[in-house]
Structures are given as C-alpha cells and as structure tokens.
Design a protein around this motif. Structure first.
Motif, PDB file in Angstrom:
ATOM      1  N   GLY A 146      50.456  39.925  40.467  1.00 18.60           N
ATOM      2  CA  GLY A 146      50.078  39.142  39.302  1.00 18.60           C
ATOM      3  C   GLY A 146      50.909  39.521  38.091  1.00 18.60           C
ATOM      4  N   ASP A 176      55.701  31.499  36.449  1.00 18.58           N
ATOM      5  CA  ASP A 176      54.480  32.279  36.275  1.00 18.58           C
ATOM      6  C   ASP A 176      53.253  31.610  36.880  1.00 18.58           C
ATOM      7  OD1 ASP A 176      54.290  30.269  34.442  1.00 18.58           O
ATOM      8  OD2 ASP A 176      54.180  31.569  32.681  1.00 18.58           O
ATOM      9  N   ASP A 177      53.407  30.403  37.438  1.00 15.75           N
ATOM     10  CA  ASP A 177      52.299  29.773  38.149  1.00 15.75           C
ATOM     11  C   ASP A 177      52.403  29.974  39.659  1.00 15.75           C
ATOM     12  OD1 ASP A 177      54.479  28.168  38.635  1.00 15.75           O
ATOM     13  OD2 ASP A 177      53.493  26.275  38.107  1.00 15.75           O
ATOM     14  N   LEU A 180      47.703  32.129  41.034  1.00 14.20           N
ATOM     15  CA  LEU A 180      46.678  31.557  40.168  1.00 14.20           C
ATOM     16  C   LEU A 180      45.786  32.666  39.615  1.00 14.20           C
ATOM     17  CD1 LEU A 180      45.935  28.528  42.487  1.00 14.20           C
ATOM     18  CD2 LEU A 180      47.462  28.598  40.512  1.00 14.20           C
ATOM     19  N   SER A 181      44.864  32.278  38.776  1.00 15.89           N
ATOM     20  CA  SER A 181      43.991  33.280  38.161  1.00 15.89           C
ATOM     21  C   SER A 181      42.950  33.770  39.173  1.00 15.89           C
ATOM     22  CB  SER A 181      43.275  32.676  36.955  1.00 15.89           C
ATOM     23  OG  SER A 181      42.318  31.720  37.378  1.00 15.89           O
ATOM     24  N   PRO A 182      42.427  34.965  38.977  1.00 20.49           N
ATOM     25  CA  PRO A 182      41.339  35.426  39.845  1.00 20.49           C
ATOM     26  C   PRO A 182      40.162  34.461  39.857  1.00 20.49           C
ATOM     27  CG  PRO A 182      42.185  37.256  38.548  1.00 20.49           C
ATOM     28  CD  PRO A 182      42.841  36.016  38.019  1.00 20.49           C
ATOM     29  N   GLN A 183      39.855  33.868  38.707  1.00 16.81           N
ATOM     30  CA  GLN A 183      38.743  32.915  38.640  1.00 16.81           C
ATOM     31  C   GLN A 183      38.987  31.698  39.514  1.00 16.81           C
ATOM     32  OE1 GLN A 183      40.302  34.386  36.147  1.00 16.81           O
ATOM     33  NE2 GLN A 183      38.891  34.973  34.486  1.00 16.81           N
ATOM     34  N   THR A 184      40.239  31.215  39.545  1.00 18.57           N
ATOM     35  CA  THR A 184      40.574  30.054  40.378  1.00 18.57           C
ATOM     36  C   THR A 184      40.420  30.388  41.850  1.00 18.57           C
ATOM     37  OG1 THR A 184      42.107  29.224  38.696  1.00 18.57           O
ATOM     38  CG2 THR A 184      42.376  28.384  40.941  1.00 18.57           C
ATOM     39  N   GLU A 200      41.205  42.375  40.154  1.00 19.57           N
ATOM     40  CA  GLU A 200      42.597  42.681  39.854  1.00 19.57           C
ATOM     41  C   GLU A 200      42.730  44.140  39.463  1.00 19.57           C
ATOM     42  OE1 GLU A 200      43.844  41.317  35.625  1.00 19.57           O
ATOM     43  OE2 GLU A 200      42.604  39.693  36.437  1.00 19.57           O
ATOM     44  N   ILE A 265      46.428  40.954  42.253  1.00 18.57           N
ATOM     45  CA  ILE A 265      45.172  40.217  42.404  1.00 18.57           C
ATOM     46  C   ILE A 265      44.741  40.302  43.858  1.00 18.57           C
ATOM     47  CG2 ILE A 265      44.045  37.959  42.192  1.00 18.57           C
ATOM     48  CD1 ILE A 265      46.238  37.281  40.080  1.00 18.57           C
TER      49      ILE A 265
END
Length: 273
Positions: A146, A176-177, A180-184, A200, A265
């Motif tokens: 991440g 940078d995409d 994805l985010s941990p939430q996603t 993370e 992540i």
C-alpha cells in the motif's frame, strides 16, 4: 504479475530481500483460521520463485499446494528448488497461470496471494469467482503493498513522465490506484458473504548495503521500467542514475542502515461454512 506492460522478472534480484519480503506473508498466515479439510487443497496466486509458497507446507504439512505464476523465470526457480513431496505428507506443485483470468479448477480450502494483486488491474472483480471456488469454511487471504504514494514510487513515476523518458515510459508503470483502500476490500469481501478481517501495517525495514532502496525496487516495482528500457542500455543507465540520486535524498542512510517504511494491506476472508 501483469501490469500495463509485462515486466521481465529476475528471481535472483527478487530474492535479495527475501527475508523482508516474506515477513508480511507469515503475518498474513498467522490470521488464517483452521481449514475445513484434513488434507487441504491450497492455491498460491502469484507464487514467484516459490520461497514463500513453501512456507504454506510448514503451516499445513499435509496440504496439496499449487503455486501459480505467469513468469517462466520465476516458475523455473520454483520448480527447481521447491516442487515435490513435503515432509508432512503433502505436496508442492507449480503451474503457469494468468491471475487476471485464473479460475479455480477444483474446490480449494485456501486461496492465498502474496504481493501480487497490485499487478492485476480489476482484481476486485475476480474475488467472486475465487470465493465461489472455496469449500464451505474455506479462506481467501491476500496482502498487497500500500505504498504507491511513498517517495520510492512517486519519484519513479515523476521521472518516467519527465520530458526525457515519457515517450518510452509514460504508460508502463502502475498508478496509486493499483490497490484499493482497506475499507473497499472489506466491503467487497463481506458483500460476497464472507467474514472478513482487513488491516494495514507499516513495516520499517532497515536495509543495508549501497543504495538498498534502489536494490529493493529493482526486484519489484522497477521491473516495468527495466523491461521497457532493456534494448537501450544508455537510457536505462541514465534513468537509474537520476532515480538513484533521488532515492538517496528521500531515504538517507544512517549509521545502522537505511530505514525504508513500507505500508501493506492485508485481508483474510472466511467463506460461510
């Protein structure tokens, strides 16, 4: 694995930091619950040279483990050094596969991926097929870097898009995409009916040797650049010289080594039993 361009992998370079690279995989496996079968079937997506795939046999000695990768060089190393029966009565096998299209050919107790999905555009959309291929009570677990906003990657992208290199390199690097985010990840895994644990961690690796951060990225994130410039040694060396200087400033050496913060992540998703 695969990105905007297909990088050529160097197993020896990758393994130069094998201890640091393996630690997140060990930390991931520590959170994987008991598997539903006494002789589990395990798939490792993006197995690379097989050194961390072999760690799976330490955790599940009777398992039949198959490592998948799309790099012939990595698979050759894995086959040579790790394929065969394991001491606990299980087996390690390795096979070619493209993770972008791989679908489970049989029911698995565990599908795991270590630092691979960042190379797979649209990997979030593959989770449904992979979880469908798990036995009830099976687990899908992965970790991805991440650190795409870290200086190591920002400087690489800035240099690739500079006037000197943009014609050759503007489209070869991940952005940078790439993850994805941990939430996603949590939302996607729970929406697929799994009990999910997502977190993370930032490791601060203390690297040694001359230009150790450059040496690290030569084994992973810099591979697309090295591949794209393989036919132009002068341009490759010019890129490396400028990038090396920028990394030295961004990651100054200390008396004990060069601290290299690295965010990762993790996700462990257990399918309903």
């Amino acid at each position: 694995m695969d990105a905007m361009s297909t990088p050529a992998w160097d197993p020896a370079q990758y393994l130069r930091h094998a201890g640091h690279r393996a630690r997140p995989f060990v930390d991931l496996l520590a959170r994987v619950p008991d598997l539903p079968s006494a002789t589990p079937a395990v798939a490792d997506l993006g197995c690379g040279p097989g050194n961390v795939t072999a760690v799976l046999a330490d955790r599940w000695p009777t398992a039949h483990i198959t490592g998948y990768d799309n790099s012939p060089a990595m698979l050759d190393r894995a086959l040579t050094e790790h394929e065969g029966p394991t001491p606990g009565g299980g087996r390690l096998d390795f096979s070619y596969a493209d993770v972008r299209t791989w679908a489970p050919p049989q029911p698995y107790d565990l599908i795991v991926s270590n630092a691979t999905l960042q190379w797979v555009p649209g990997h979030l959309e593959r989770f449904g097929d992979w979880i469908a291929g798990l036995r009830p009570g099976g687990t899908f677990a992965f970790q991805v870097p991440g650190n795409f906003s870290a200086p190591s990657h920002q400087l690489m992208r800035e240099l690739a898009h500079s006037a000197r290199f943009k014609d050759r390199l503007a489209d070869v690097l991940r952005h940078d995409d790439a993850v994805l985010s941990p939430q996603t990840y949590l939302e996607q895994l729970t929406s697929l009916g799994c009990e999910a644990d997502v977190w993370e961690t930032t490791y601060v690796h203390l690297l040694t040797g001359e230009d150790p951060v450059l040496d690290w990225v030569k084994g992973t994130g810099l591979r697309p650049v090295l591949t794209a410039l393989a036919d132009d040694p002068a341009a490759r060396d010019a890129f490396l010289a400028e990038y090396r200087a920028a990394l030295r400033e961004a990651y100054p050496a200390t008396a004990h080594g060069t601290p290299f913060p690295f965010r990762r992540i993790f996700a462990v998703a257990r399918k309903e039993a």
